[in-house]
Design a protein around this motif. Sequence first.
Motif: not given
Length: 163
Positions: A151, A153, A155, A160, A162
């Motif tokens: 991705h 980036h 998590h 980040h 989602h």
Amino acid sequence: MQVAANTVVSFHYVLTDAANGETVDSSRERGEALTILAGRGQLIPGVEKGLEGKVVGDRFVLVITPEDGYGHRNEEAVQRLSKKFFPNADRLREGDAVVLQTKYGPQQVRVVKVGGSVVDVDTNHPLAGVTLNFDIEITDVRAATEEELAHGHAHGPGGHHHH
Ligand code: ZN
């Protein structure tokens, strides 16, 4: 583990303007460390370089010049716009920060001068031309997961999310 490209690093920071010592931004005030995937240009170059090789618990101050920060001010970035672009045109004052809707998305500008039918705005980044002090404390360093690398980036908390 040391901070390197493709590690996920979490850190607290207090950003101050080196010229006057004023706090510009602080992760400590928000109560959550910033988490990023290192080596992907997600930070200004001076911070990205300054984090390299650091480990959990390291605390240090980076002094970042505009070259390694938000760039120099561009005097051609001052634009004259019709007042019709401003929702509260009659209340505008010099120095106000205003968010304009542009074809590239919302952009923050600073009002330089208010005329009869036009407004001069400065579209430079608010920190352009500013030398910055970053007081940084590393709180976590780990290898990025396959998913994070794919991705581009980090998590999880501070990274980040989602939905
Ligand atoms: Zn993702």
